[in-house]
Design a protein around this motif. Structure first.
Motif, PDB file in Angstrom:
ATOM      1  N   GLU A  25       0.812  -1.209   0.000  1.00 26.61           N
ATOM      2  CA  GLU A  25       0.000   0.000   0.000  1.00 26.61           C
ATOM      3  C   GLU A  25       0.850   1.266   0.000  1.00 26.61           C
ATOM      4  N   VAL A  26       2.107   1.143   0.420  1.00 28.07           N
ATOM      5  CA  VAL A  26       2.964   2.333   0.508  1.00 28.07           C
ATOM      6  C   VAL A  26       4.205   2.242  -0.369  1.00 28.07           C
ATOM      7  N   ILE A  27       4.503   1.057  -0.879  1.00 33.63           N
ATOM      8  CA  ILE A  27       5.733   0.873  -1.659  1.00 33.63           C
ATOM      9  C   ILE A  27       5.399   0.263  -3.008  1.00 33.63           C
ATOM     10  N   SER A  28       5.937   0.835  -4.045  1.00 30.07           N
ATOM     11  CA  SER A  28       5.709   0.341  -5.401  1.00 30.07           C
ATOM     12  C   SER A  28       6.630  -0.840  -5.703  1.00 30.07           C
ATOM     13  N   GLU A  29       6.202  -1.675  -6.659  1.00 30.62           N
ATOM     14  CA  GLU A  29       7.058  -2.788  -7.095  1.00 30.62           C
ATOM     15  C   GLU A  29       8.300  -2.295  -7.812  1.00 30.62           C
ATOM     16  N   TYR A  30       8.322  -1.011  -8.165  1.00 35.01           N
ATOM     17  CA  TYR A  30       9.483  -0.453  -8.853  1.00 35.01           C
ATOM     18  C   TYR A  30      10.549   0.043  -7.872  1.00 35.01           C
ATOM     19  N   GLN A  31      10.232   0.050  -6.567  1.00 34.58           N
ATOM     20  CA  GLN A  31      11.210   0.444  -5.556  1.00 34.58           C
ATOM     21  C   GLN A  31      11.869  -0.819  -5.002  1.00 34.58           C
ATOM     22  N   LEU A  32      13.082  -1.104  -5.443  1.00 33.65           N
ATOM     23  CA  LEU A  32      13.768  -2.333  -5.058  1.00 33.65           C
ATOM     24  C   LEU A  32      14.476  -2.195  -3.715  1.00 33.65           C
ATOM     25  N   PHE A  33      14.478  -3.294  -2.952  1.00 34.36           N
ATOM     26  CA  PHE A  33      15.330  -3.454  -1.780  1.00 34.36           C
ATOM     27  C   PHE A  33      16.327  -4.564  -2.086  1.00 34.36           C
ATOM     28  N   ALA A  34      17.535  -4.459  -1.588  1.00 38.69           N
ATOM     29  CA  ALA A  34      18.537  -5.510  -1.785  1.00 38.69           C
ATOM     30  C   ALA A  34      18.876  -6.139  -0.439  1.00 38.69           C
ATOM     31  N   ILE A  35      18.764  -7.451  -0.370  1.00 36.50           N
ATOM     32  CA  ILE A  35      19.077  -8.208   0.848  1.00 36.50           C
ATOM     33  C   ILE A  35      20.201  -9.179   0.519  1.00 36.50           C
TER      34      ILE A  35
END
Length: 445
Positions: A25-35
């Motif tokens: 609801e607050v983060i788009s699929e286009y904003q990547l996180f790297a783990i």
């Protein structure tokens, strides 16, 4: 090694926390996180699905290849997604996926060009739970920090420091995109390359091909399974095999392959060919720098003469071997089933409580009939007890057993099998045994 039920339950609990938080609801699929995976140190690029897509969940694109497929997938709409609820089509991605359906949650390990598989490996489960927990922390950080900002060209990265503590870094996306654009594999042993360039050159032409084997391999429970990459080099005229190696398709292994090819030229052949030829773009990228440094021509051709036939033959051998392995496994399962059923029969007959409902004739023929029924289901229908089908049980009772048993023995089949199936069904709490028992009784009415 398969993940234990305890680990799977832990993963499901973490998924429920993820669903309750509703990060899409607050983060788009286009904003990547790297783990970063603490075990293999592979980067998982995480995309939260749901804000702009019909499907809700999480995708973890594995390594640079996964990131490449993520970038390629940006041009596809959701209707062209490679993952469907049935999970039975070839993947266009390299990722771990969590997909939320109305009634359940599904986990997939997707490897490019292969059928998506449900996750079961211990590493898959551990890493996916690690990712979910880290994403939860990052989402809470964003929600609870009004001043938090992230530029469009940045990625949030979570990795463990030497003390084992998780840290957050903001990294430019360009750093990873630059690595994606570096398609050629560098050959860094300049001394070895120089020595090869001074070897006598022949007029021989070496065909080079690479292909993925269709079976996923798992080296250990602490690593992700992979489709083995086979590298083959053959001399074009004589069809002599010069080099063959099967390995993980990672970039690191591509560099190791070049090193092994160099050692083959230096220490085994002691000459260099006139040219390497290939019909594969991946081989061109991998061998370009190596060929340049060793002064061996590298040529792109429409079709290889002998290497592709070798690949086809190897695939055929692999399919045959796979069939043999399955048959060997089935033979071992047969031995286990027969010995187990024999032991169960003996325990039933030795217990007054378990055998008192049997007639004397039933007791005398109990072990023989039970074992014969197992043999029929295995030999005629290739079915183990956990996969007995009602249709084949009916065929066994109506058509096969009457040809193997005398009239007196055949009359005892419903009594013996019903008693056996009831006890086994109760012991293993398997409702299917009750249905099979009813089927047996109907066959002898």
């Amino acid at each position: 090694m398969k993940a234990t039920e305890l680990k799977m339950n832990s993963l499901y609990r973490t998924v429920e926390l993820f669903k309750d938080l509703k990060p899409w609801e607050v983060i788009s699929e286009y904003q990547l996180f790297a783990i970063e995976d603490p075990v293999t140190h592979v980067m998982g690029f995480c995309s939260i699905q749901g804000k702009n897509t019909a499907r809700v969940g999480l995708k973890v694109y594995m390594g640079l290849e996964g990131l490449r497929h993520y970038n390629e997938g940006l041009e596809l709409d959701d209707s062209q997604s490679s993952i469907q609820s049935t999970g039975n089509i070839l993947s266009k991605e390299t990722c771990l996926s969590v997909i939320f359906n109305q009634d359940d949650t599904q986990f997939y390990d997707c490897q490019y060009g292969f059928v998506n598989r449900s996750i079961s490996n211990e590493w898959q489960v551990n890493f996916l739970e690690t990712v979910l927990n880290q994403v939860l922390e990052l989402v809470n950080l964003i929600k609870e920090t009004p001043s938090f900002s992230l530029e469009e060209n940045q990625i949030l990265m979570r990795l463990k420091d030497p003390a084992g503590r998780w840290k957050t870094l903001k990294v430019s996306l360009a750093t990873f995109l630059k690595q994606l654009n570096e398609e050629e594999v560098p050959y860094q042993n300049e001394l070895e390359a120089y020595r090869i360039s001074k070897l006598p050159q022949t007029n021989l032409v070496f065909e080079v091909t690479q292909f993925l084997m269709p079976r996923i391999m798992e080296d250990s429970h602490e690593s992700r399974g992979y489709a083995p990459l086979v590298t083959v080099i053959l001399e074009q005229e004589t069809k002599q095999l010069i080099f063959v190696e099967m390995s993980s398709p990672s970039r690191e292994n591509q560099e190791q392959i070049l090193s092994q090819v160099a050692k083959t030229l230096l220490h085994e052949l002691e000459f260099r060919p006139k040219a390497f030829v290939t019909d594969c773009d991946a081989v061109m990228r991998q061998f370009k720098d190596f060929a340049g440094q060793t002064k061996i021509n590298l040529l792109r051709v429409q079709e290889l003469k002998v290497a592709n036939q070798f690949a086809d033959d190897l695939m055929m051998v692999d399919r045959q071997l796979s069939t043999f392995v399955k048959e060997d496994e089935f033979e071992r399962e047969i031995d286990v089933v027969l010995s187990t059923s024999k032991e169960i029969c003996q325990r039933i007959l030795s217990s007054d409580v378990l055998s008192r409902e049997l007639t004397d004739k039933g007791k005398n023929q109990f072990e023989n009939i039970v074992e014969l029924f197992h043999v029929v289901m295995l030999g005629h229908f290739h079915e183990l007890p956990d996969h007995w089908s009602i249709e084949n049980v009916e065929l066994a009772c109506k058509e096969v057993l009457p040809s193997l048993l005398g009239e007196e023995e055949l009359q005892l089949v419903p009594e013996v099998l019903s008693h056996y199936l009831n006890i086994v069904g109760e012991a293993e709490k398997n409702s299917n045994y009750e249905i099979i028992e009813q089927c047996v009784r109907r066959c002898y009415l």
